[in-house]
Design a protein around this motif. Sequence first.
Motif, short mmCIF file in Angstrom:
data_model
loop_
_atom_site.label_atom_id
_atom_site.label_comp_id
_atom_site.label_asym_id
_atom_site.label_seq_id
_atom_site.Cartn_x
_atom_site.Cartn_y
_atom_site.Cartn_z
N VAL A 446 33.55 45.06 37.17
CA VAL A 446 34.73 44.17 37.27
C VAL A 446 34.37 42.90 38.04
N ASN A 447 33.66 43.08 39.17
CA ASN A 447 33.26 41.90 39.94
C ASN A 447 32.31 41.01 39.15
N ALA A 448 31.39 41.66 38.42
CA ALA A 448 30.42 40.88 37.65
C ALA A 448 31.14 40.06 36.59
N THR B 10 43.66 50.11 45.37
CA THR B 10 43.67 49.27 46.56
C THR B 10 42.33 48.55 46.67
N TYR B 11 42.39 47.26 46.77
CA TYR B 11 41.16 46.48 46.97
C TYR B 11 41.03 46.13 48.44
N GLN B 12 39.84 46.13 48.90
CA GLN B 12 39.58 45.69 50.26
C GLN B 12 39.18 44.23 50.20
N ARG B 13 39.95 43.39 50.82
CA ARG B 13 39.53 41.99 50.82
C ARG B 13 39.39 41.57 52.27
N GLY B 14 38.16 41.58 52.74
CA GLY B 14 37.92 41.33 54.16
C GLY B 14 38.58 42.43 54.96
N GLN B 17 43.99 44.85 53.04
CA GLN B 17 44.00 45.69 51.85
C GLN B 17 44.98 45.08 50.86
N VAL B 18 44.55 44.99 49.62
CA VAL B 18 45.43 44.48 48.58
C VAL B 18 45.82 45.65 47.70
N HIS B 19 47.08 45.91 47.63
CA HIS B 19 47.53 47.02 46.78
C HIS B 19 47.84 46.47 45.40
N ALA B 20 46.92 46.61 44.50
CA ALA B 20 47.11 46.07 43.15
C ALA B 20 48.02 46.99 42.35
N LEU B 21 47.83 48.26 42.48
CA LEU B 21 48.71 49.23 41.81
C LEU B 21 49.21 50.21 42.85
N GLY B 38 54.16 41.10 32.80
CA GLY B 38 54.47 41.13 34.22
C GLY B 38 53.99 39.85 34.86
N PRO B 39 54.54 39.54 36.02
CA PRO B 39 54.12 38.30 36.67
C PRO B 39 52.67 38.34 37.10
N SER B 40 52.17 37.16 37.41
CA SER B 40 50.77 37.06 37.83
C SER B 40 50.55 37.87 39.10
N GLY B 41 49.46 38.60 39.14
CA GLY B 41 49.13 39.38 40.33
C GLY B 41 49.84 40.71 40.38
N SER B 42 50.55 41.08 39.31
CA SER B 42 51.29 42.34 39.35
C SER B 42 50.39 43.55 39.09
N GLY B 43 49.18 43.33 38.66
CA GLY B 43 48.25 44.45 38.47
C GLY B 43 47.96 44.79 37.02
N LYS B 44 48.26 43.88 36.11
CA LYS B 44 48.05 44.17 34.68
C LYS B 44 46.56 44.33 34.35
N SER B 45 45.76 43.37 34.81
CA SER B 45 44.33 43.45 34.53
C SER B 45 43.73 44.69 35.17
N THR B 46 44.17 44.95 36.40
CA THR B 46 43.68 46.14 37.09
C THR B 46 43.97 47.39 36.26
N LEU B 47 45.16 47.44 35.72
CA LEU B 47 45.55 48.58 34.89
C LEU B 47 44.61 48.74 33.70
N ASP B 166 43.02 41.72 27.33
CA ASP B 166 43.61 41.08 28.51
C ASP B 166 43.86 39.61 28.21
N GLU B 167 45.09 39.27 27.95
CA GLU B 167 45.49 37.91 27.58
C GLU B 167 44.59 37.32 26.50
N PRO B 168 44.53 37.98 25.37
CA PRO B 168 43.60 37.54 24.32
C PRO B 168 43.96 36.17 23.76
N THR B 198 49.85 40.32 28.11
CA THR B 198 50.14 38.93 27.76
C THR B 198 51.26 38.36 28.63
N HIS B 199 51.32 37.06 28.72
CA HIS B 199 52.41 36.37 29.39
C HIS B 199 53.43 35.85 28.38
N ASN B 200 53.08 36.03 27.13
CA ASN B 200 53.90 35.42 26.09
C ASN B 200 54.82 36.45 25.45
N1 LIG Z 1 38.20 42.59 42.74
C1 LIG Z 1 39.30 42.35 43.50
N2 LIG Z 1 39.20 42.27 44.83
C2 LIG Z 1 40.29 42.07 45.59
N3 LIG Z 1 41.52 41.89 45.09
C3 LIG Z 1 41.68 41.95 43.77
C4 LIG Z 1 40.57 42.17 42.89
N4 LIG Z 1 41.02 42.18 41.62
C5 LIG Z 1 42.36 41.94 41.71
N5 LIG Z 1 42.76 41.81 42.97
C6 LIG Z 1 44.09 41.61 43.44
O1 LIG Z 1 44.92 42.64 42.90
C7 LIG Z 1 46.15 42.13 42.48
C8 LIG Z 1 46.35 42.42 41.01
O2 LIG Z 1 45.41 41.68 40.28
P1 LIG Z 1 45.37 41.67 38.71
O3 LIG Z 1 44.19 40.87 38.31
O4 LIG Z 1 45.44 43.06 38.20
O5 LIG Z 1 46.71 40.89 38.36
P2 LIG Z 1 47.22 40.43 36.94
O6 LIG Z 1 48.52 41.07 36.75
O7 LIG Z 1 46.18 40.62 35.94
O8 LIG Z 1 47.46 38.88 37.20
P3 LIG Z 1 47.24 37.67 36.17
O9 LIG Z 1 48.44 37.70 35.27
O10 LIG Z 1 47.27 36.47 37.03
O11 LIG Z 1 45.98 37.90 35.47
C9 LIG Z 1 46.14 40.65 42.80
O12 LIG Z 1 46.80 40.44 44.00
C10 LIG Z 1 44.68 40.32 42.95
O13 LIG Z 1 44.50 39.28 43.85
#
Ligand SMILES: Nc1ncnc2c1ncn2[C@@H]1O[C@H](COP(=O)(O)OP(=O)(O)OP(=O)(O)O)[C@@H](O)[C@H]1O
Lengths: 452, 230
Positions: A446-448, B10-14, B17-21, B38-47, B166-168, B198-200
């Motif tokens: 994912v990071n890559a 949960t992502y560790q950022r420094g 902790q960022v709770h993505a889901l 879902g809105p930006s940052g809601s965790g769609k890509s993570t899912l 993911d947002e093709p 998608t956002h659309n």
């Molecule tokens: N590798 C990572 N390290 C730290 N935080 C992350 C990482 N990947 C995602 N996040 C954080 O997790 C949360 C969810 O991210 P995600 O990419 O899943 O959102 P998204 O719904 O896809 O948003 P977008 O619509 O903008 O693409 C965000 O707050 C993001 O900053």
Amino acid sequence: MIMNLATLAWRNIRTRRARSWLTILGMLIGVMAIVTLISIGTGVENAVLQQFEDVGLDVVLLVPKESTFSPSASQIAGEDAIGELRQITGEFSESPESQSSLIGLDDDSTGSEHATGVDLKRLQGDVPEITEAGQIATTVLDLSAGDVSGFVRVMIPSWDLVDRFPGLLGGFAISQGRGFAAASDRGVVLGARAASLTGTTVGDTVTIDGHQLTVIGILEPSRESQVGVNENMVTGRGAEAFRSLSNTDDAAIILQDQAQKLWPNFTMSSIVAIRIRTGVSVTDTIVRINDAVARQGVFMTPVSTQALADNVQRTLGMVKVVLASIAAISLLVGAIGMMNTMYTSVLERTREIGILKSVGAKDRHVLCLFLIDSGLMGLTGGVLGLGLGMGASFLGTRLLGDLIGVTSFLPFFAPWLLLGAIALSFVLGALAGVWPAWHAARLDPVNALAAD
Amino acid sequence: MISLLGVEKTYQRGANQVHALRGLDLEIASSEFTIIMGPSGSGKSTLLHLVGCLDTPSAGQILFEGTDLVQLSSTQRAEFRRRRIGFIFQRFNQIPNLSAQENVELPLLLSGAPRRQAHEQARSALRQVGLAERSSHRPSELSGGELQRVTVARALVNNPDAILADEPTGNLDMETGDQVISMLRHLKDEGRACIVVTHNPELAIPGDSLVYVRDGKRVDSLFREEKGRH
Ligand SMILES: Nc1ncnc2c1ncn2[C@@H]1O[C@H](COP(=O)(O)OP(=O)(O)OP(=O)(O)O)[C@@H](O)[C@H]1O
Ligand SMILES: [Mg+2]
């Protein structure tokens, strides 16, 4: 599978031509240096050892001990004396008497009181391992031919020596006329340079120390003067003896029987050549010869061809190791360059690695991909370096030959060198890739993918 | 059938902790066309990353046709991605040094398929997306729409169970976006699950299953949630 990864790796090398080639160049130069230096080194070694083999590795020389045969006696050899031959006037930089201690030619000559000559019959009786023996004396006498006069090195071998040990006399190959046919043969055989400098041909008469002698044959240029390298590489008393004998180019050669008639006061105190029966220990026999010679009250010491050859081989072996080490350093530098390229490449291709992983590449696929990438570059460098190195070796022997007057030796390509160079470059290339490849393989997908 | 149960990431950022889901439940039937919004940052890509085995959840369970993805080793996850998942990204994610053909061959070569066979299959995948003529072109020589079709071809070439997009259409104009989406819609008929982030909202048509995500959780409707806030 591995072929598929190789395909992918190759596609990458192909598309990064400039950088790949520069990296390959680093390896190429290293391999080329190794191949060139080692093959030339081995070529020189072979050429020098060949000379000893020509003489025979079963030959032992008895040479006068330090007091009577100093290394400076090698100056008797050609260069000085014949150089003076060109001077028709009799101005010489060195007095020949000071160098004639080899031979009891004059009653009042110095050093002759020790060297009364070895009784070969008695020696062979004492040491039955001796199968053949001959002897040779060397001195410098004045020679005139037509209007040319000066000093010449005179070699006075026994018939046995000429007949049984021609290798000692640089092969004693005749180019014109004939060689000696029997112990009683009369006349003189001239070395190639002596003949050309005095302008004599077969049938001419030359005057040596007041005696008129007919030139019956002229020798081919001796191999010694063609190879000549060993002059710089072999030192020591025995080596001097070999060198002074095997260079016949400037010499006039007269058989011992005739010399004894011409110069009745002549006592044969010179170099004795002995051949030892095959299968017996050379070292042991040398000890016994030494004892037997000492019992005769003669100040001579045995030196074996084998020992000299070993000596040369050791010296050249060391030279080769030094050369190879220098070359190895350049190869190492090439490998480090490759490591750098690979690491940069991993950083640049982070996203690609993410893509590969997203389509299902396993860690070890990514690892292999980068290892093959660097291994292939190493291999390419190795193969090209080998080819260019072989070319450079031939060129190098030419240039080296011109530089030190050597024309007849060739680089030698040992099979282990050829295979080793290629294998080494592949392995080094792959090794240089290990760390970067491992780094790449462990990237989080994912990071890559998020990288730019 | 893909099912997620209480999935957290949960992502560790420094030091933070960022709770993505945060405890997401979801069920997606095979041969369903699912749209995640879902809105930006809601965790769609993570899912998507979790379902596609690109990443592992911090807690919870993900079952993919009965396989517990959490239990898989990293090698097994790679294997899983290769055989059962086709990814499509907003950024196309083609390898720039490889031609379209070679990019599509990638998953096949990684499966150890013979080169000739990989070549044939990639060709026919490119033909399916209408790019047979452009197969020797590098990504830089293709338009966005063409690139995304190459990505679709690459995602399909290994005959996966699910396509994760993911947002093709994010980098495409309306028309090409619609083209790509309609290509994906056909997959449903082949019995493949297709999940599109998608956002659309206009991409959705009746019959699609819609999933709304907000703050790392599934919600019934974005609209209602938003209304409730005010
Ligand atoms: N590798 C990572 N390290 C730290 N935080 C992350 C990482 N990947 C995602 N996040 C954080 O997790 C949360 C969810 O991210 P995600 O990419 O899943 O959102 P998204 O719904 O896809 O948003 P977008 O619509 O903008 O693409 C965000 O707050 C993001 O900053
Ligand atoms: Mg996203």
